[in-house]
Design a protein around this motif. Structure first.
Motif, PDB file in Angstrom:
ATOM      1  N   ALA B  36       0.844  -1.189   0.000  1.00 39.74           N
ATOM      2  CA  ALA B  36       0.000   0.000   0.000  1.00 39.74           C
ATOM      3  C   ALA B  36       0.880   1.240   0.000  1.00 39.74           C
ATOM      4  O   ALA B  36       2.010   1.208   0.468  1.00 39.74           O
ATOM      5  CB  ALA B  36      -0.884  -0.011   1.238  1.00 39.74           C
ATOM      6  N   GLU B  37       0.327   2.300  -0.511  1.00 40.74           N
ATOM      7  CA  GLU B  37       1.093   3.534  -0.607  1.00 40.74           C
ATOM      8  C   GLU B  37       0.990   4.302   0.703  1.00 40.74           C
ATOM      9  O   GLU B  37      -0.109   4.516   1.226  1.00 40.74           O
ATOM     10  CB  GLU B  37       0.542   4.374  -1.750  1.00 40.74           C
ATOM     11  CG  GLU B  37       1.489   5.460  -2.204  1.00 40.74           C
ATOM     12  CD  GLU B  37       0.943   6.185  -3.426  1.00 40.74           C
ATOM     13  OE1 GLU B  37       1.179   7.383  -3.534  1.00 40.74           O
ATOM     14  OE2 GLU B  37       0.285   5.532  -4.251  1.00 40.74           O
ATOM     15  N   ALA B  48      -9.781   9.481  -1.975  1.00 44.58           N
ATOM     16  CA  ALA B  48      -9.192   8.913  -3.189  1.00 44.58           C
ATOM     17  C   ALA B  48      -8.867   7.438  -2.972  1.00 44.58           C
ATOM     18  O   ALA B  48      -8.766   6.663  -3.930  1.00 44.58           O
ATOM     19  CB  ALA B  48      -7.931   9.676  -3.570  1.00 44.58           C
ATOM     20  N   GLN B  49      -8.652   7.085  -1.704  1.00 39.89           N
ATOM     21  CA  GLN B  49      -8.399   5.682  -1.380  1.00 39.89           C
ATOM     22  C   GLN B  49      -9.567   5.103  -0.592  1.00 39.89           C
ATOM     23  O   GLN B  49     -10.269   5.827   0.110  1.00 39.89           O
ATOM     24  CB  GLN B  49      -7.129   5.556  -0.524  1.00 39.89           C
ATOM     25  CG  GLN B  49      -5.862   5.802  -1.311  1.00 39.89           C
ATOM     26  CD  GLN B  49      -4.800   6.476  -0.474  1.00 39.89           C
ATOM     27  OE1 GLN B  49      -5.077   7.150   0.504  1.00 39.89           O
ATOM     28  NE2 GLN B  49      -3.562   6.293  -0.889  1.00 39.89           N
ATOM     29  N   ARG B  50      -9.761   3.822  -0.740  1.00 35.52           N
ATOM     30  CA  ARG B  50     -10.708   3.128   0.137  1.00 35.52           C
ATOM     31  C   ARG B  50     -10.109   1.767   0.443  1.00 35.52           C
ATOM     32  O   ARG B  50     -10.071   0.877  -0.416  1.00 35.52           O
ATOM     33  CB  ARG B  50     -12.076   2.983  -0.517  1.00 35.52           C
ATOM     34  CG  ARG B  50     -13.049   2.412   0.499  1.00 35.52           C
ATOM     35  CD  ARG B  50     -14.432   2.252   0.006  1.00 35.52           C
ATOM     36  NE  ARG B  50     -15.212   1.571   1.020  1.00 35.52           N
ATOM     37  CZ  ARG B  50     -16.335   0.945   0.797  1.00 35.52           C
ATOM     38  NH1 ARG B  50     -16.842   0.951  -0.410  1.00 35.52           N
ATOM     39  NH2 ARG B  50     -16.955   0.325   1.763  1.00 35.52           N
ATOM     40  N   TRP B  51      -9.635   1.658   1.665  1.00 35.02           N
ATOM     41  CA  TRP B  51      -8.947   0.434   2.050  1.00 35.02           C
ATOM     42  C   TRP B  51      -9.939  -0.689   2.316  1.00 35.02           C
ATOM     43  O   TRP B  51     -10.990  -0.465   2.916  1.00 35.02           O
ATOM     44  CB  TRP B  51      -8.081   0.677   3.288  1.00 35.02           C
ATOM     45  CG  TRP B  51      -7.080   1.783   3.087  1.00 35.02           C
ATOM     46  CD1 TRP B  51      -7.048   2.989   3.712  1.00 35.02           C
ATOM     47  CD2 TRP B  51      -5.972   1.762   2.181  1.00 35.02           C
ATOM     48  NE1 TRP B  51      -5.998   3.741   3.257  1.00 35.02           N
ATOM     49  CE2 TRP B  51      -5.310   3.007   2.314  1.00 35.02           C
ATOM     50  CE3 TRP B  51      -5.477   0.847   1.263  1.00 35.02           C
ATOM     51  CZ2 TRP B  51      -4.185   3.349   1.561  1.00 35.02           C
ATOM     52  CZ3 TRP B  51      -4.354   1.182   0.524  1.00 35.02           C
ATOM     53  CH2 TRP B  51      -3.718   2.411   0.678  1.00 35.02           C
ATOM     54  N   ASP B 212      -8.305   1.753  -6.327  1.00 36.82           N
ATOM     55  CA  ASP B 212      -7.181   1.708  -7.267  1.00 36.82           C
ATOM     56  C   ASP B 212      -7.398   0.572  -8.273  1.00 36.82           C
ATOM     57  O   ASP B 212      -7.307  -0.606  -7.915  1.00 36.82           O
ATOM     58  CB  ASP B 212      -5.878   1.498  -6.482  1.00 36.82           C
ATOM     59  CG  ASP B 212      -4.674   1.420  -7.405  1.00 36.82           C
ATOM     60  OD1 ASP B 212      -4.843   1.597  -8.626  1.00 36.82           O
ATOM     61  OD2 ASP B 212      -3.564   1.168  -6.893  1.00 36.82           O
ATOM     62  N   PRO B 213      -7.648   0.905  -9.533  1.00 40.16           N
ATOM     63  CA  PRO B 213      -7.919  -0.152 -10.527  1.00 40.16           C
ATOM     64  C   PRO B 213      -6.726  -1.082 -10.734  1.00 40.16           C
ATOM     65  O   PRO B 213      -6.895  -2.192 -11.242  1.00 40.16           O
ATOM     66  CB  PRO B 213      -8.217   0.632 -11.805  1.00 40.16           C
ATOM     67  CG  PRO B 213      -8.430   2.037 -11.402  1.00 40.16           C
ATOM     68  CD  PRO B 213      -7.709   2.243 -10.120  1.00 40.16           C
ATOM     69  N   GLN B 214      -5.537  -0.607 -10.351  1.00 43.70           N
ATOM     70  CA  GLN B 214      -4.334  -1.426 -10.537  1.00 43.70           C
ATOM     71  C   GLN B 214      -4.058  -2.346  -9.347  1.00 43.70           C
ATOM     72  O   GLN B 214      -3.143  -3.157  -9.404  1.00 43.70           O
ATOM     73  CB  GLN B 214      -3.097  -0.514 -10.732  1.00 43.70           C
ATOM     74  CG  GLN B 214      -3.268   0.545 -11.807  1.00 43.70           C
ATOM     75  CD  GLN B 214      -3.564  -0.066 -13.167  1.00 43.70           C
ATOM     76  OE1 GLN B 214      -2.970  -1.070 -13.542  1.00 43.70           O
ATOM     77  NE2 GLN B 214      -4.497   0.532 -13.889  1.00 43.70           N
ATOM     78  N   SER B 215      -4.811  -2.182  -8.258  1.00 39.37           N
ATOM     79  CA  SER B 215      -4.499  -2.961  -7.054  1.00 39.37           C
ATOM     80  C   SER B 215      -4.931  -4.417  -7.225  1.00 39.37           C
ATOM     81  O   SER B 215      -5.859  -4.734  -7.985  1.00 39.37           O
ATOM     82  CB  SER B 215      -5.196  -2.354  -5.841  1.00 39.37           C
ATOM     83  OG  SER B 215      -6.600  -2.481  -5.971  1.00 39.37           O
ATOM     84  N   ARG B 218      -8.616  -5.069  -6.304  1.00 38.36           N
ATOM     85  CA  ARG B 218      -9.562  -4.686  -7.355  1.00 38.36           C
ATOM     86  C   ARG B 218      -9.522  -5.692  -8.501  1.00 38.36           C
ATOM     87  O   ARG B 218     -10.542  -6.081  -9.056  1.00 38.36           O
ATOM     88  CB  ARG B 218      -9.218  -3.289  -7.878  1.00 38.36           C
ATOM     89  CG  ARG B 218      -9.937  -2.162  -7.170  1.00 38.36           C
ATOM     90  CD  ARG B 218     -11.409  -2.089  -7.544  1.00 38.36           C
ATOM     91  NE  ARG B 218     -11.607  -1.702  -8.924  1.00 38.36           N
ATOM     92  CZ  ARG B 218     -11.738  -0.471  -9.350  1.00 38.36           C
ATOM     93  NH1 ARG B 218     -11.696   0.525  -8.495  1.00 38.36           N
ATOM     94  NH2 ARG B 218     -11.916  -0.205 -10.633  1.00 38.36           N
ATOM     95  N   ASP B 219      -8.312  -6.090  -8.834  1.00 42.74           N
ATOM     96  CA  ASP B 219      -8.138  -7.039  -9.925  1.00 42.74           C
ATOM     97  C   ASP B 219      -8.868  -8.348  -9.603  1.00 42.74           C
ATOM     98  O   ASP B 219      -9.592  -8.914 -10.426  1.00 42.74           O
ATOM     99  CB  ASP B 219      -6.637  -7.280 -10.112  1.00 42.74           C
ATOM    100  CG  ASP B 219      -6.368  -8.034 -11.395  1.00 42.74           C
ATOM    101  OD1 ASP B 219      -7.048  -7.738 -12.393  1.00 42.74           O
ATOM    102  OD2 ASP B 219      -5.513  -8.941 -11.385  1.00 42.74           O
ATOM    103  N   SER B 220      -8.679  -8.788  -8.354  1.00 43.94           N
ATOM    104  CA  SER B 220      -9.299 -10.041  -7.947  1.00 43.94           C
ATOM    105  C   SER B 220     -10.827  -9.916  -7.901  1.00 43.94           C
ATOM    106  O   SER B 220     -11.554 -10.809  -8.330  1.00 43.94           O
ATOM    107  CB  SER B 220      -8.749 -10.448  -6.582  1.00 43.94           C
ATOM    108  OG  SER B 220      -9.289 -11.672  -6.203  1.00 43.94           O
ATOM    109  N   LEU B 221     -11.298  -8.795  -7.362  1.00 43.25           N
ATOM    110  CA  LEU B 221     -12.744  -8.590  -7.276  1.00 43.25           C
ATOM    111  C   LEU B 221     -13.391  -8.496  -8.658  1.00 43.25           C
ATOM    112  O   LEU B 221     -14.543  -8.883  -8.845  1.00 43.25           O
ATOM    113  CB  LEU B 221     -13.049  -7.312  -6.479  1.00 43.25           C
ATOM    114  CG  LEU B 221     -12.868  -7.425  -4.967  1.00 43.25           C
ATOM    115  CD1 LEU B 221     -12.917  -6.051  -4.314  1.00 43.25           C
ATOM    116  CD2 LEU B 221     -13.940  -8.321  -4.369  1.00 43.25           C
ATOM    117  N   ALA B 222     -12.602  -7.984  -9.617  1.00 46.29           N
ATOM    118  CA  ALA B 222     -13.145  -7.839 -10.961  1.00 46.29           C
ATOM    119  C   ALA B 222     -13.242  -9.174 -11.686  1.00 46.29           C
ATOM    120  O   ALA B 222     -14.050  -9.332 -12.607  1.00 46.29           O
ATOM    121  CB  ALA B 222     -12.267  -6.873 -11.762  1.00 46.29           C
ATOM    122  N   SER B 223     -12.432 -10.128 -11.261  1.00 46.53           N
ATOM    123  CA  SER B 223     -12.366 -11.377 -12.009  1.00 46.53           C
ATOM    124  C   SER B 223     -13.265 -12.482 -11.458  1.00 46.53           C
ATOM    125  O   SER B 223     -13.767 -13.309 -12.211  1.00 46.53           O
ATOM    126  CB  SER B 223     -10.924 -11.876 -12.039  1.00 46.53           C
ATOM    127  OG  SER B 223     -10.485 -12.075 -10.716  1.00 46.53           O
TER     128      SER B 223
END
Lengths: 398, 244
Positions: B36-37, B48-51, B212-215, B218-223
């Motif tokens: 995380a940043e 801008a973030q939502r953990w 963050d679309p790159q996180s 997010r990637d996992s939730l999208a798939s």
């Protein structure tokens, strides 16, 4: 018009002394319980994170509900112009203030950090019904006090119409807020319903009138008099009506829950399998709180009926407040849940002695405020207006 | 002409190979979070973030409680004790289908709702939701009314009824106040991840920025589909589950 209808409490010491001593003992016990809880922490109580509200909240609810209901006798006279109750108005208002003071003292003294109470004023959350209730409680106290002043002091009598009207509206808003305290809890199946608001209004009318029927004759006895039986009978019939309305709301709520698939298991628990909670429902709410008072009123014993109502009130509120917390919240509906924390099972709750003493201390606060009011102000009717009489008016003893 | 591929071509081949492996295994099979940043000191939390955390319950081992122990060590609470007496900021819950008998274990902690009932009912704003979605208790504002404990649909808000003698500097607790999972906000603000996620060795938990679309989260939730507990309440929790 009756020449003298209101009086201060000039009680005979032999009757007053035991009452004062009893209240003093109860206050000391309540204060000691508060010190123990606040010093050692709430782990000395039966309350836990699974049942965070316990016996103190039950007594607080009963007293706060009874407070707004106790004002109703005055409102019947002031707002609905029923002259037969005119002489009862000041006592009704004083009783409302006293009961609310008792209920609030319990709520405040049971807080984890009562020293921070002022934060509710300095950092209020406008979305919190709890925060709104603090405004409603203090407002109720203020409007009822103003109403009482316009009753007792002729200089302010021109404000009587305004104060009585505001107090009347305020008590309904207050009880609506009290009911929604529990009604808005989205995941508590036993609470989450808008019917909690009108049901709690009916409870308040019932508990308040019962408290009035118990305490007015007590005040009359302290000063060596006896209340007018005709007026008591009339109030008793009104109590029976309120009891019936309260029971109606409870039946509607249960019937709705039985019909709704997701609350059917809860209803089975409440009506059949819930052990102490089932006993409270049938024995406390239905038998002692409903059937017995109706029977006693029919037998012409309104004061006994009022006593049964108050016992039933504690049982009823215990049932609603505790079972709503103890009954497991459906984490994954349809699945059986278990954990070391007790998820998926009915949580245990056993009230402790400290909670009981704190609660009784709150009742003692209410009775002490009432006693002080009776001693300081002329609020006790020397004799009641006769039912159907043209109106006794408010003639204060000089 | 040399048989050796030039460095640029070699990197491209490596990338293609890694991409091929990742595609073959499929997102969600390995829940690996990118770091995380960190938020700059003095900078307020931002929307801008939502953990959030994605938990794959199917990966939770039968007897594993590493996440629970890590949280206990991090924040100083005690695992176990009589139900309701000892705060259990995170605990494993067994869920069994009464028809099929299928059973899963899932870690349960504050779900960090987008519409938290605990914050709604709090009379003093002691319970609040930070701009980045973390739900916290300001111990200095909490009056100990326990209304938040009543309101939580997941029984993951606790009331501390006893004095605490094992305080952590980064996680203050106080007798007579409410408490619950902080999503290890002290770690998150420093660019780390919650102790429970860090301790998980099976890859069942992934932490990241839901915005963050790159996180990885997010990637996992999208798939692959995930769900929220009591989704019918539409509270928009930041903690989501898979494999229930």
């Amino acid at each position: 018009m009756t020449a003298i209808t209101l009086d201060q409490l000039d009680a005979a010491p032999r009757r007053l002394l035991p009452v004062v001593v009893g209240l003093g003992v109860a206050l000391v016990c309540g204060g000691t319980a508060v010190l123990i809880i606040e010093t050692m922490g709430h782990h000395v109580t039966g309350m836990t994170s699974l049942v965070p509200w316990g016996l103190p909240h039950i007594f607080a609810y009963v007293l706060i509900l009874a407070a707004s209901g106790a004002l109703n006798v005055a409102m019947i006279a002031s707002v609905f112009r029923r002259k037969v109750y005119e002489t009862l108005e000041p006592f009704s208002a004083m009783l409302a203030i006293a009961l609310l003071a008792g209920g609030l003292s319990i709520l405040v003294l049971d807080l984890g950090r009562p020293d921070r109470l002022m934060l509710t004023m300095t950092h209020p959350n406008p979305r919190s019904i709890f925060a709104w209730n603090i405004v409603l409680y203090t407002g109720f106290m203020a409007t009822t006090a103003a109403y009482l002043i316009t009753l007792l002091d002729g200089r302010f009598s021109r404000f009587f119409g305004a104060t009585s009207g505001i107090a009347f509206l305020w008590r309904f808003v207050l009880t609506t807020g009290t009911g929604l305290d529990l009604g808005i809890l989205v995941a508590r199946e036993a609470f989450n319903s808008a019917i909690m608001a009108p049901m709690f209004i009916s409870f308040s009318l019932t508990f308040g009138l019962a408290a009035f029927l118990l305490l007015l004759p007590t005040a009359a006895w302290l000063r060596g008099g006896t209340p007018d039986r005709a007026v008591l009978q009339r109030l008793g019939r009104l109590l029976a009506l309120f009891v019936a309305v309260s029971f109606y709301f409870a039946v509607v709520m249960h019937a709705f829950n039985i019909y709704t698939p997701q609350t059917r298991a809860l209803e089975r628990f409440l009506l059949l399998d819930g052990g102490v909670y089932t006993a409270l429902l049938w024995g406390g709410q239905v038998l002692i709180g409903t059937a017995v008072p109706l029977l006693l009123v029919a037998m012409g014993r309104p004061i006994s009926a009022a006593a049964a109502v108050m016992i039933g009130a504690v049982a009823t509120i215990y049932l609603y407040v505790i079972v709503g917390q103890a009954y497991p919240q459906p984490l994954l509906p349809g699945m059986q849940i278990s954990s070391i924390y007790g998820d998926g099972t009915v949580a245990a709750y056993v009230p402790s002695l400290t909670e009981l003493l704190l609660s009784l201390g709150g009742v003692a606060v209410a009775l002490s405020v009432l006693l002080a009011g009776c001693l300081l102000f002329r609020i006790i009717p020397r004799r009641f207006a006769r039912a159907g009489a043209p109106g006794a008016g408010l003639q204060v003893a000089t | 002409m040399s048989a050796r591929p030039d460095p640029g071509r070699r990197d491209a081949l490596k990338l293609a190979l890694a991409g091929g492996v990742a595609s073959a295994l499929g997102p969600g099979l390995f829940l690996v979070a990118a770091p995380a940043e960190a938020r700059a000191p003095g900078l307020a939390a931002s929307s801008a973030q939502r953990w959030g955390i994605l938990i794959d319950a199917a990966r939770c081992a039968e007897d594993c409680s590493l996440c629970v122990q890590a949280c206990s060590d991090e924040h100083g609470w005690t695992v176990g004790g009589p139900p309701g007496r000892e705060p259990q900021w995170i605990r494993t819950v067994a869920a069994t289908d009464p028809v099929s008998g299928r059973s899963v274990r899932l870690p349960l902690m504050c779900q960090h709702c987008a519409l938290p009932p605990c914050a709604d009912v709090c009379p003093t704003t002691a319970t609040f939701r930070r701009a980045d979605g973390i739900v916290l208790v300001d111990r200095h504002l909490c009056i100990g009314c326990r209304y938040c404990v009543m309101a939580c649909p997941f029984n993951v808000r606790f009331f501390l009824g006893d004095a605490v003698d094992n305080q952590r500097p980064h996680s203050p607790r106080g007798k007579g106040t409410a408490e619950g999972c902080t999503l290890c906000v002290h770690r998150v603000d420093a660019g780390g991840e919650p102790a429970c996620v860090e301790a998980c060795t099976t890859g069942a938990m992934v932490f990241g920025d839901l915005n963050d679309p790159q996180s990885a989260i997010r990637d996992s939730l999208a798939s692959l589909p995930a769900t929220r507990l009591r989704a019918d309440l539409t509270l928009g929790q930041s903690v989501q589950y898979r494999g229930l």
